[in-house]
Design an enzyme around this catalytic site. Structure first.
Site: not given
Ligand code: O2Y
Ligand code: MN
Length: 599
Positions: A244, A295, A82, A266, A384, A268, A215, A224
């Site tokens: 979340h 999540d 992200r 994220s 992932r 954790c 991504y 998200k």
């Molecule tokens: O887009 C990403 O890099 C993954 S972010 C993500 C994916 C699944 C669950 N949680 C998260 C997060 O950043 O909280």
């Molecule tokens: Mn997450």
């Protein structure tokens, strides 16, 4: 627009929702795709997409004996996480987005994005992806449509959401009752150029525009972007919560199940906790753990005053590194078949590999180069797996419950090497909201940027709250009403370290010992010690049979350091003040009350 597009947008397949048809046609006029494909979510469609990506070389089949139906996708090396600095909340009034969000005026954001989208789908297929976040028949669920030019996104959306014909039917039915209520998400991978990448949210319009990334959270817009940023805005307006949080059911030996919702930043360990395998002694006694979600959690008060929760997602987009037989055997079992892997390494015999997976060695790294430890980890730290939730051995049938599950406890947590004890309980709802608002954690690889830096991440929503945090905290406080039977609120820290820099708590399955104490507190059965920061267990209030804790570990996990907390509360006060007069007085009062108790 070329003839093929005119045909598809004008006279080809169209839905019975006029707003949707008009939007698809408008996007086609802007992006000029060669084809338009309305996704039905069928197996045949999924198989055809996978075959197409295999042919194009963007998806590689893995060993079909050991990993049937499994595929590897390698993203652009500059598109692996992200991008918070390129993520905006675009409200008419900047204060509505708050200091917790990057903001741009909607008109400017639309102009910038539309310039990027102009003609970007030439030579590509425009996929129309209707999806439902939550069980199709649930009053808590909400629908969206993502338009994308990425077949990889379509395939992932099919695993992550209820995607296709059934969602379209719901969108059409809702469209008959009121104006368009579905969330519109427009996505293009563009040129995958980090200089031409933005993820824009328009909560007032229930819409999202994302350009230049293929991504995860940037591109799978149901996750998200919709289920947290837009949904948190909708939830504030409609009186519910979009969080979340994982949702896990803990069944005790008497067969009674308590559902817990837990917010951790994220990477954790939310997925690990959601799929926890009880220690052997607990399994022998009959404890079981049921995964509802890993999540995201949408909650609203039911007729009985309790909060009821659904998992809006239908799959997991989990972090691969660290997922192993010891850390998360349920996740590992889930991803042996019908899984899309992104940016993991490969073994010589074409099996997926990442750091933390025992038994094999990598031959090729996440970029497809021969593995050389000098180049860093074999799998990208944010690599992932995408898999249907139903493949998880601990999958809870209640995940399909249209009314959701009743929540007994809300747990906040962070990655804190020092100060913060293993677990403590809020005195009441307001104190619990303050605990959530003050959450801090050391950053991880889930977002681009430095790793290991402590930052405040209220309720693990820092990157995901679609509006001003001060208003968000007020919204949380507003649930404390006459007749409400709210869950108790707790804080946990699995990541406390000793003087030698090693973790003091074994974590993983042993976290059930803490959840047992939490449930004991909910039932009024477990003991605790009162302190200014809340109710803490003493070591003998938890079942620690079978684990050996040093004196240092016991002191740090179950103790509290008044001087350290005094400094922490000063810092929390400064943090709350950063939101100015919008910050609810009740939260400031609570901070001052506790700070005074510590002084
Ligand atoms: O887009 C990403 O890099 C993954 S972010 C993500 C994916 C699944 C669950 N949680 C998260 C997060 O950043 O909280
Ligand atoms: Mn997450």
């Amino acid at each position: 627009m070329n003839a093929a597009v005119l045909d598809a947008a004008g006279s080809g397949f169209a839905s019975r929702n006029r707003a949707l048809n008009e939007w698809v046609a408008e996007v086609a006029r802007l992006t000029l795709p060669d084809r338009i494909h309305w996704c039905d979510g069928s197996q045949a469609e999924y198989d055809a997409l996978l075959a197409q990506m295999q042919q194009e070389g963007t998806l590689l089949p893995l060993d079909t004996e050991t990993h049937p139906g499994c595929w590897l996708h390698r993203s652009d090396p500059h598109d692996v996480a992200r991008v918070e600095h390129l993520t905006f909340v675009c409200t008419e009034n900047q204060a509505a987005a708050g200091p917790n969000n990057h903001w741009m005026a909607p008109a400017e954001a639309h102009a910038r994005m539309d310039a990027l989208f102009k003609g970007c789908m030439r030579g590509r297929t425009l996929y129309v992806v209707p999806y439902c976040m939550g069980p199709i028949d649930s009053p808590l669920a909400r629908c969206g449509v993502e338009i994308t030019d990425s077949p990889y996104v379509v395939a992932n959306m099919r695993l992550m959401t209820r995607m296709g014909a059934a969602a379209l039917v719901r969108i059409e039915e809702e469209g008959r009752k009121s104006d368009a209520t579905f969330v519109k998400g427009l996505h293009s991978i563009g040129e995958l150029d980090p200089e031409r990448r933005f993820i824009m949210h328009f909560p007032e319009e229930l819409s999202i525009k994302s350009y230049g990334s293929g991504y995860g959270g940037n591109a799978l817009l149901g996750k998200k972007c919709h289920a947290l940023r837009i949904a948190s805005w909708q939830a504030q307006q409609e009186g519910w919560l979009a969080e979340h949080m994982l949702i896990v059911g803990i069944e005790n030996p008497e067969g009674e199940t308590h559902y817990i919702a837990a917010a951790f930043p994220s990477a954790c360990g939310k997925t690990n906790l959601a799929m926890l395998i009880p220690p052997e002694s607990y399994r022998e006694k009959g404890w079981k753990v049921w995964t509802v979600g890993d999540d995201i959690c949408w909650m609203r008060p039911g007729a009985d005053g309790r909060l009821y929760a659904i998992n809006p997602e239908a799959g997991y987009f989990g972090v691969a590194p660290g997922t192993g037989a010891n850390s998360n055997a349920n996740a590992l079992a889930s991803i042996q078949r019908d899984t899309i892997y992104t940016n993991v390494a490969l073994t010589r015999d074409n099996q997926p590999w990442w750091e933390g997976l025992d038994g094999r060695v990598p031959a090729t790294d996440w970029q497809g180069k021969p593995y050389d430890p000098a180049n860093g980890p074999a799998a990208h730290p944010n690599s992932r797996f995408t898999v249907s939730a139903r493949q998880c051995p601990s999958y809870s049938q209640r995940a399909e419950d249209a009314q959701g599950v009743p929540i007994s406890a809300i747990v906040f947590g962070g990655r804190r090497a020092s100060l913060v004890p293993l677990v403590f309980e809020a005195r009441d709802w307001t104190h619990g909201v303050l605990i959530g608002a003050a959450m801090g954690s050391e950053t991880t690889a889930a977002a681009a940027g430095a790793v290991g830096v402590m930052r405040r991440d209220p309720m693990a929503m820092k990157p995901f709250c679609g509006y001003n945090f001060a208003d968000y905290f007020s919204h949380w406080l507003s649930f404390d009403q006459a007749g409400a039977k709210l869950p108790k609120i707790f804080h946990v820290n699995w990541f406390r370290k000793g003087d030698d820099g090693k973790f003091l708590w074994p974590g993983f399955g042993d976290n059930l010992r803490v959840l047992e104490w939490i449930i004991g507190r909910v039932k009024g059965e477990a003991g605790a010690v009162e302190t200014p920061i809340g109710h803490l267990p003493a070591a003998n209030h938890l079942d620690l049979d079978g684990i050996a804790l040093s004196d240092e570990a016991s002191a740090k996990l179950f103790g509290f350091d008044p001087a350290g907390w005094q400094a922490e509360f000063d810092s929390i006060g400064e943090y709350l003040d950063g939101y100015g007069r919008r910050m609810p007085q009740a939260l400031k009062d609570e901070q001052r009350r506790i700070a005074a108790g510590l002084a």
